[in-house]
Enzyme design. Structure first.
Site, PDB file in Angstrom:
ATOM      1  N   SER A   1       0.870  -1.056   0.003  1.00 56.26           N
ATOM      2  CA  SER A   1       0.079  -0.018   0.207  1.00 56.26           C
ATOM      3  C   SER A   1       0.835   1.250  -0.101  1.00 56.26           C
ATOM      4  O   SER A   1       1.592   1.434  -0.833  1.00 56.26           O
ATOM      5  CB  SER A   1      -1.016  -0.104   1.155  1.00 56.26           C
ATOM      6  OG  SER A   1      -1.868   0.824   1.053  1.00 56.26           O
TER       7      SER A   1
ATOM      8  N   ASP B   1      -9.681  -4.303  -5.060  1.00 57.10           N
ATOM      9  CA  ASP B   1      -8.929  -3.154  -4.429  1.00 57.10           C
ATOM     10  C   ASP B   1      -9.236  -1.961  -5.387  1.00 57.10           C
ATOM     11  O   ASP B   1      -9.214  -2.125  -6.657  1.00 57.10           O
ATOM     12  CB  ASP B   1      -7.513  -3.475  -4.313  1.00 57.10           C
ATOM     13  CG  ASP B   1      -6.616  -2.025  -3.709  1.00 57.10           C
ATOM     14  OD1 ASP B   1      -7.372  -1.406  -3.272  1.00 57.10           O
ATOM     15  OD2 ASP B   1      -5.367  -2.539  -3.718  1.00 57.10           O
TER      16      ASP B   1
END
Length: 379
Positions: free
Chosen positions: A221, A320
């Site tokens: 991330s 995502d």
């Protein structure tokens, strides 16, 4: 015994204070039953005292569910998993961990993870080194948090590597470019152990077990965003000892931009989480959400051919919201003239950072094994 109790009780108190889940309370009560009951009164006092203090302050600005900044400059974090101490031997994996200081001022720390080793001819076994940057949107989580600790312990046991999980400073107290500087300095500190008298104080795990011909960078991330920016710097600048980064993995990288890609929303883009978070944490950047630091495809961004590593693995998850950015990044690297090997791993049916939040899940274990294979592959 008093010192032991003071250290672990303060660790547990922080863990309880910043978590409100039944799962965390159960974990702590099982792991530390002899201390947990004694902390209840202290915990109640701290929570009450904290609420009184925060209620008496005036909020300057807030990033909902993540943090509040008060007018006196203090920051209250609203999310994140609890702190857990290092362990001399993890009962499940045998992995050892310890916390070290890389720099005193400003403070940069790290948690080292070392797999269980069998002596070979009385010589220390040399292992690949992973310099890892945790996620958390640049503003929450920690190298010392429960999720990150469990994830890296699992990866280190599977891959049989030496991992250095960097505890960089967080935004907004620390500007995002300074976070990149912290992480670059941590990489240089690791590399300094390849040079005689390179590090001011040699870390024995790195000196004894680190294979400096197999150095990797990785992140998830926001940590993957950091890894990208570190790799771009490694392509321009020399790493101490002439170290070359063998490979890097970026899972669910935090990239964004003003122009929609793929299935991204075409309206109200300034209200999306990625846009809001970046502009909240780095309001002074001239290019806003199209800064090359967050948007490597922006006009004027440096060529991705300059990534300073030999191999690259990019992983995305089907559900995502950052998925399409990761796919485009992988394609852009391949088309840039990058001379290394590029791999893409797509996981169906999963969301952002699933392999960290639910590291024991079957799909998470499959991805961790895939990352371990990447870290152990020889060129």
């Amino acid at each position: 015994m008093k010192t032991f109790y003071k250290y672990y009780s303060s660790s547990l108190l922080r863990a309880c204070l910043y978590s409100h889940s039944h799962q965390t309370s159960l974990f702590l009560s099982i792991q530390y039953p002899f201390l947990f009951s004694r902390l209840k009164a202290k915990l109640t006092y701290y929570i009450t005292h904290k609420k009184k203090i925060m209620c008496s302050k005036e909020v300057e600005i807030e990033l909902p569910t993540f943090l509040r900044v008060y007018k006196d400059g203090t920051v209250e974090r609203l999310s994140g998993t609890p702190y857990v101490p290092p362990c001399l031997e993890d009962p499940k994996t045998g992995v050892a961990s310890k916390d070290i200081t890389i720099r005193e001022d400003p403070l940069i720390r790290a948690r080292l993870h070392l797999p269980k080793l069998e002596p070979v001819n009385e010589q220390p076994e040399k292992l690949p080194i992973l310099v890892y940057y945790h996620g958390g949107g640049f503003c929450i989580e920690s190298a010392f948090s429960l999720f990150e600790h469990q994830y890296l312990t699992t990866l280190v046991a599977e891959a049989k590597i030496l991992a250095v999980s960097v505890e960089y400073r967080l935004a907004p107290e620390c500007p995002i470019p300074a976070i990149y500087d912290d992480c670059w300095e941590a990489l240089q500190w690791v590399a300094s152990h390849s040079v005689n008298c390179g590090a001011a104080v040699n870390e024995p795990w790195l000196a004894d077990h680190g294979d400096f011909h197999r150095v990797f960078v990785g992140g998830d991330s926001a940590g993957a965003n950091i890894a990208h920016n570190v790799l771009m710097r490694a392509g321009r600048n020399t790493i101490l000892g002439g170290i070359k980064i063998s490979g890097a993995y970026l899972t669910h990288p935090f990239f964004w931009g003003s122009e929609p890609i793929g299935s991204e929303s075409k309206t109200d883009r300034d209200k999306g989480l990625a846009h809001v978070m970046w502009t909240f944490l780095y309001p002074t950047t001239d290019d806003g959400i199209d800064s090359p630091m967050i948007n490597p495809f922006a006009a004027g961004a440096p060529s991705l051919a300059g990534l300073g590593c030999g191999r690259l693995l990019v992983s995305v998850a089907e559900k995502d919201r950052l998925r399409d950015r990761g796919l485009k990044y992988c394609k852009a690297v391949k088309e840039s003239g990058f001379k290394g090997e590029v791999e893409l791993v797509e996981v169906e049916g999963e969301d952002h950072a699933f392999h960290i939040v639910t590291h024991e899940k079957k799909s998470a274990q499959v991805l961790i094994k895939r990352l371990a294979a990447f870290l152990n592959k020889t060129c």
